[in-house]
Write a protein that holds these residues in place. Structure first.
Motif, mmCIF file in Angstrom:
data_model
loop_
_atom_site.group_PDB
_atom_site.id
_atom_site.type_symbol
_atom_site.label_atom_id
_atom_site.label_comp_id
_atom_site.label_asym_id
_atom_site.label_seq_id
_atom_site.Cartn_x
_atom_site.Cartn_y
_atom_site.Cartn_z
ATOM 1 N N ASP A 171 0.828 -1.208 0.000
ATOM 2 C CA ASP A 171 0.000 0.000 0.000
ATOM 3 C C ASP A 171 0.866 1.263 0.000
ATOM 4 O O ASP A 171 0.689 2.172 0.811
ATOM 5 N N LEU A 172 1.833 1.288 -0.926
ATOM 6 C CA LEU A 172 2.722 2.434 -1.065
ATOM 7 C C LEU A 172 2.415 3.164 -2.362
ATOM 8 O O LEU A 172 1.834 2.600 -3.293
ATOM 9 N N GLU A 173 2.842 4.402 -2.424
ATOM 10 C CA GLU A 173 2.652 5.182 -3.643
ATOM 11 C C GLU A 173 3.991 5.325 -4.347
ATOM 12 O O GLU A 173 4.901 5.997 -3.869
ATOM 13 N N MET A 174 4.135 4.639 -5.479
ATOM 14 C CA MET A 174 5.358 4.716 -6.283
ATOM 15 C C MET A 174 4.928 4.938 -7.724
ATOM 16 O O MET A 174 4.540 4.004 -8.423
ATOM 17 N N ASN A 175 4.978 6.153 -8.151
ATOM 18 C CA ASN A 175 4.450 6.504 -9.466
ATOM 19 C C ASN A 175 5.559 6.591 -10.504
ATOM 20 O O ASN A 175 6.517 7.344 -10.347
ATOM 21 N N GLY A 176 5.422 5.815 -11.559
ATOM 22 C CA GLY A 176 6.311 5.950 -12.703
ATOM 23 C C GLY A 176 5.656 6.845 -13.737
ATOM 24 O O GLY A 176 4.767 7.632 -13.430
ATOM 25 N N THR A 177 6.069 6.726 -14.987
ATOM 26 C CA THR A 177 5.452 7.513 -16.050
ATOM 27 C C THR A 177 5.100 6.609 -17.218
ATOM 28 O O THR A 177 5.947 5.904 -17.742
ATOM 29 N N ASP A 178 3.826 6.595 -17.560
ATOM 30 C CA ASP A 178 3.373 5.819 -18.708
ATOM 31 C C ASP A 178 3.118 6.720 -19.915
ATOM 32 O O ASP A 178 2.533 6.309 -20.902
ATOM 33 N N LYS A 179 3.566 7.975 -19.815
ATOM 34 C CA LYS A 179 3.387 8.922 -20.906
ATOM 35 C C LYS A 179 4.395 8.626 -22.010
ATOM 36 O O LYS A 179 5.364 7.895 -21.804
ATOM 37 N N PRO A 180 4.176 9.187 -23.210
ATOM 38 C CA PRO A 180 5.161 9.002 -24.277
ATOM 39 C C PRO A 180 6.557 9.381 -23.793
ATOM 40 O O PRO A 180 6.743 10.401 -23.131
ATOM 41 N N LEU A 181 7.540 8.538 -24.114
ATOM 42 C CA LEU A 181 8.870 8.694 -23.546
ATOM 43 C C LEU A 181 9.586 9.922 -24.091
ATOM 44 O O LEU A 181 9.795 10.061 -25.290
ATOM 45 N N GLU A 182 9.963 10.815 -23.192
ATOM 46 C CA GLU A 182 10.789 11.944 -23.547
ATOM 47 C C GLU A 182 12.245 11.556 -23.316
ATOM 48 O O GLU A 182 12.554 10.412 -22.986
ATOM 49 N N PHE A 183 13.154 12.544 -23.454
ATOM 50 C CA PHE A 183 14.578 12.208 -23.406
ATOM 51 C C PHE A 183 14.970 11.500 -22.117
ATOM 52 O O PHE A 183 15.579 10.434 -22.136
ATOM 53 N N ARG A 184 14.619 12.080 -20.964
ATOM 54 C CA ARG A 184 15.048 11.500 -19.695
ATOM 55 C C ARG A 184 14.409 10.136 -19.455
ATOM 56 O O ARG A 184 15.029 9.243 -18.892
ATOM 57 N N SER A 185 13.173 9.971 -19.888
ATOM 58 C CA SER A 185 12.522 8.677 -19.720
ATOM 59 C C SER A 185 13.172 7.622 -20.603
ATOM 60 O O SER A 185 13.333 6.474 -20.202
ATOM 61 N N ASP A 237 16.235 7.665 -21.460
ATOM 62 C CA ASP A 237 17.568 7.451 -20.919
ATOM 63 C C ASP A 237 17.531 6.628 -19.638
ATOM 64 O O ASP A 237 18.340 5.720 -19.439
ATOM 65 N N TRP A 238 16.591 6.933 -18.754
ATOM 66 C CA TRP A 238 16.552 6.309 -17.433
ATOM 67 C C TRP A 238 15.457 5.264 -17.280
ATOM 68 O O TRP A 238 15.453 4.515 -16.310
ATOM 69 N N GLY A 239 14.487 5.248 -18.181
ATOM 70 C CA GLY A 239 13.381 4.320 -18.048
ATOM 71 C C GLY A 239 12.166 4.979 -17.421
ATOM 72 O O GLY A 239 12.234 6.092 -16.892
ATOM 73 N N SER A 240 11.047 4.278 -17.474
ATOM 74 C CA SER A 240 9.778 4.852 -17.036
ATOM 75 C C SER A 240 9.498 4.650 -15.551
ATOM 76 O O SER A 240 8.565 5.237 -15.009
ATOM 77 N N ALA A 241 10.277 3.814 -14.872
ATOM 78 C CA ALA A 241 10.040 3.548 -13.449
ATOM 79 C C ALA A 241 10.427 4.766 -12.615
ATOM 80 O O ALA A 241 11.245 5.587 -13.034
ATOM 81 N N PRO A 242 9.856 4.905 -11.413
ATOM 82 C CA PRO A 242 10.258 6.013 -10.534
ATOM 83 C C PRO A 242 11.724 5.866 -10.140
ATOM 84 O O PRO A 242 12.270 4.760 -10.124
ATOM 85 N N ARG A 243 12.346 6.981 -9.820
ATOM 86 C CA ARG A 243 13.780 6.968 -9.523
ATOM 87 C C ARG A 243 14.124 6.060 -8.345
ATOM 88 O O ARG A 243 15.200 5.467 -8.300
#
Length: 304
Positions: A124-138, A140-146
């Motif tokens: 029951d934790l909040e760990m938000n990644g990004t499922d949006k279209p991948l920009e440069f940093r995404s 480079d680093w991936g869509s998962a949260p840091r």
């Protein structure tokens, strides 16, 4: 004295005996937070992996990279002399690649990886990644949260025998090098000889069409060999990799790119075609530089 220093620190000129400087420093300086440690235990099911495969894919999933990695895992099993089913942890910036890789090796290995979405749901934790279209940093680093990268890092650094680094483009990133260094240092605590730990680079054939020219870049293990002396059109490689990457001044038979030659010349470092440093030229360059010291009085002179 030199022999004693080599015993303690390793030998820079020998691939298998280079000092694990960064690994020993990290082992003393850094440690995971309680949440990260909990996530590592959850992902590993309480058992350290025998080996780790780190693949920096940047949202790509080439078949050749996967094939080369499977072959390298099998070679690592032979090198380590593991009996039974090895435990393999998968680390990647591209979650879909991890799932494909798991299907490839599940026949002969027990596979684990950190699924941050399942972990967050379980606790029951909040760990938000990004499922949006991948920009440069995404990309480079991936869509998962840091924070997932920290869990992956400490999960991977618990490897008992082998760390394998692979990639879509550049193999042996700084992240992978630090993982291998810390894993080797951790292993050294349990086995002081350190003889049974290996760092391997899985380089697929598409990256070797023009030798190692695609491995150029300051933060990569093979950048010092990316010049014209690297052999073109090789098959997949599973190469022994030093825990401490080579610098230009560490030894012979480097192969600098033209860009590296120009960059280093700006610092007074003149390189030969085989990567040897012109020591006399460097010393002359250093002597030619003047020291400029400016003094500023921040407070008025004291008067008694």
């Amino acid at each position: 004295m030199k022999t004693a220093a080599s015993t303690i620190l390793g030998s820079l000129g020998m691939l298998h005996a280079r000092p694990n400087t960064f690994g020993e420093l990290m082992r003393v300086i850094i440690s995971p937070s309680q949440v990260v440690q909990k996530a590592v235990q959850w992902a590993s099911k309480g058992f350290s992996p025998d080996m780790v495969l780190h693949m920096r894919m940047m949202a790509n999933r080439p078949v050749r990279a996967r094939t080369a990695a499977v072959s390298c895992i099998q070679k690592a099993i032979q090198i380590s002399g593991l009996k039974g089913t090895p435990r393999v942890a998968l680390i990647s910036d591209t979650p879909s690649f991890v799932k494909e890789m798991k299907q490839e090796i599940s026949e002969f290995a027990e596979v684990t990886y950190f699924d941050y979405k399942s972990f967050a749901k379980s606790f029951d934790l909040e760990m938000n990644g990004t499922d949006k279209p991948l920009e440069f940093r995404s990309r480079d680093w991936g869509s998962a949260p840091r924070c997932a990268a920290f869990v992956d890092f400490f999960l991977a650094s618990s490897a008992r025998h082998t760390v394998i680094t692979g990639a879509h483009r550049r193999v042996g990133t700084t992240y992978a090098q630090l993982i291998a260094a810390l894993a080797a240092a951790n292993r050294h605590v349990h086995e002081p000889s350190g003889a049974n730990f290996t760092f391997l680079s899985s380089i697929h054939s598409n990256l070797l069409v023009d030798g190692l020219s695609t491995q150029a870049g300051w933060g990569h293990a093979w950048s010092r060999y990316a010049g014209p002396l690297s052999c073109p059109r090789q098959a997949h490689q599973c190469a022994l990799t030093p825990l401490l990457p080579h610098a230009w001044w560490d030894g012979r038979w480097r192969s600098p790119t033209a860009r590296d030659v120009r960059r280093l010349l700006g610092y007074g470092v003149s390189l030969s075609d085989t990567g040897e440093v012109d020591e006399e030229g460097l010393a002359s360059h250093c002597r030619s530089r003047e020291d400029h010291v400016k003094r500023f009085h921040l407070l008025p002179p004291y008067k008694s």
